[in-house]
Motif scaffolding. Structure first.
Motif, PDB file in Angstrom:
ATOM      1  N   ASN A  35       0.859  -1.173   0.000  1.00 46.03           N
ATOM      2  CA  ASN A  35       0.000   0.000   0.000  1.00 46.03           C
ATOM      3  C   ASN A  35       0.898   1.227   0.000  1.00 46.03           C
ATOM      4  N   CYS A  36       0.406   2.305  -0.572  1.00 47.96           N
ATOM      5  CA  CYS A  36       1.206   3.520  -0.605  1.00 47.96           C
ATOM      6  C   CYS A  36       0.704   4.506   0.440  1.00 47.96           C
ATOM      7  N   THR A  37       1.488   5.523   0.673  1.00 47.60           N
ATOM      8  CA  THR A  37       1.093   6.567   1.605  1.00 47.60           C
ATOM      9  C   THR A  37       0.015   7.438   0.961  1.00 47.60           C
ATOM     10  N   ILE A  38      -0.656   8.187   1.790  1.00 44.66           N
ATOM     11  CA  ILE A  38      -1.683   9.114   1.292  1.00 44.66           C
ATOM     12  C   ILE A  38      -1.056  10.127   0.346  1.00 44.66           C
ATOM     13  N   SER A  39       0.136  10.609   0.691  1.00 43.48           N
ATOM     14  CA  SER A  39       0.782  11.613  -0.161  1.00 43.48           C
ATOM     15  C   SER A  39       1.151  11.033  -1.528  1.00 43.48           C
ATOM     16  N   THR A  40       1.564   9.775  -1.565  1.00 42.50           N
ATOM     17  CA  THR A  40       1.876   9.138  -2.841  1.00 42.50           C
ATOM     18  C   THR A  40       0.600   8.907  -3.639  1.00 42.50           C
ATOM     19  N   ALA A  41      -0.472   8.466  -2.988  1.00 40.38           N
ATOM     20  CA  ALA A  41      -1.749   8.274  -3.673  1.00 40.38           C
ATOM     21  C   ALA A  41      -2.247   9.599  -4.239  1.00 40.38           C
ATOM     22  N   TYR A  42      -2.080  10.673  -3.492  1.00 43.98           N
ATOM     23  CA  TYR A  42      -2.491  11.997  -3.962  1.00 43.98           C
ATOM     24  C   TYR A  42      -1.673  12.403  -5.188  1.00 43.98           C
ATOM     25  N   ALA A  43      -0.356  12.180  -5.137  1.00 41.40           N
ATOM     26  CA  ALA A  43       0.516  12.527  -6.266  1.00 41.40           C
ATOM     27  C   ALA A  43       0.150  11.710  -7.503  1.00 41.40           C
ATOM     28  N   ILE A  44      -0.118  10.431  -7.321  1.00 38.41           N
ATOM     29  CA  ILE A  44      -0.493   9.568  -8.449  1.00 38.41           C
ATOM     30  C   ILE A  44      -1.824  10.016  -9.040  1.00 38.41           C
ATOM     31  N   SER A  45      -2.794  10.273  -8.175  1.00 39.27           N
ATOM     32  CA  SER A  45      -4.109  10.684  -8.686  1.00 39.27           C
ATOM     33  C   SER A  45      -4.023  12.014  -9.425  1.00 39.27           C
ATOM     34  N   ASN A  46      -3.198  12.939  -8.933  1.00 38.82           N
ATOM     35  CA  ASN A  46      -3.006  14.211  -9.638  1.00 38.82           C
ATOM     36  C   ASN A  46      -2.349  14.000 -10.994  1.00 38.82           C
ATOM     37  N   ALA A  47      -1.331  13.150 -11.029  1.00 34.81           N
ATOM     38  CA  ALA A  47      -0.616  12.896 -12.284  1.00 34.81           C
ATOM     39  C   ALA A  47      -1.518  12.237 -13.321  1.00 34.81           C
ATOM     40  N   LEU A  48      -2.448  11.415 -12.850  1.00 35.60           N
ATOM     41  CA  LEU A  48      -3.346  10.703 -13.754  1.00 35.60           C
ATOM     42  C   LEU A  48      -4.659  11.455 -13.987  1.00 35.60           C
ATOM     43  N   ASN A  49      -4.824  12.582 -13.317  1.00 34.98           N
ATOM     44  CA  ASN A  49      -6.052  13.389 -13.432  1.00 34.98           C
ATOM     45  C   ASN A  49      -7.310  12.618 -13.046  1.00 34.98           C
ATOM     46  N   ILE A  50      -7.214  11.874 -11.949  1.00 33.97           N
ATOM     47  CA  ILE A  50      -8.375  11.158 -11.422  1.00 33.97           C
ATOM     48  C   ILE A  50      -8.456  11.424  -9.925  1.00 33.97           C
ATOM     49  N   SER A  51      -9.605  11.149  -9.338  1.00 35.44           N
ATOM     50  CA  SER A  51      -9.751  11.339  -7.896  1.00 35.44           C
ATOM     51  C   SER A  51      -9.071  10.174  -7.167  1.00 35.44           C
ATOM     52  N   ILE A  52      -8.722  10.424  -5.922  1.00 35.62           N
ATOM     53  CA  ILE A  52      -8.136   9.352  -5.108  1.00 35.62           C
ATOM     54  C   ILE A  52      -9.160   8.220  -4.969  1.00 35.62           C
TER      55      ILE A  52
END
Length: 58
Positions: A35-52
Motif C-alpha cells: 500500500n502507498c502513503t496518502i501523499s503518494t496516492a495523492y501525487a499519483i491521482s493528480n498525475a493521472l487526473n483522477i480522484s483518489i
C-alpha cells in the motif's frame, strides 16, 4: 492504476517522475504488493487526473 496509467500513455518510469517517487514504488503499488502513503496516492491521482477515490476503488 495500470489502466489509468496506460490510458494516459505513460510508462511507469514517466509516472514515477511526475509523482516524484521511485520507479519501484510505482511498480509495487501497481502490482498490489504494498500500500502507498496518502501523499503518494495523492501525487499519483493528480498525475493521472483522477480522484483518489477512483484510484483506490480497484
Amino acid at each position: 492504476m495500470r489502466k489509468y496509467r496506460t490510458a494516459k500513455g505513460l510508462t511507469m518510469n514517466e509516472l514515477a517522475g511526475l509523482c516524484d517517487v521511485e520507479l519501484g514504488a510505482i511498480s509495487t503499488v501497481e502490482r498490489g504488493k504494498v500500500n502507498c502513503t496518502i501523499s503518494t496516492a495523492y501525487a499519483i491521482s493528480n498525475a493521472l487526473n483522477i480522484s483518489i477515490d477512483k484510484l483506490l476503488e480497484e
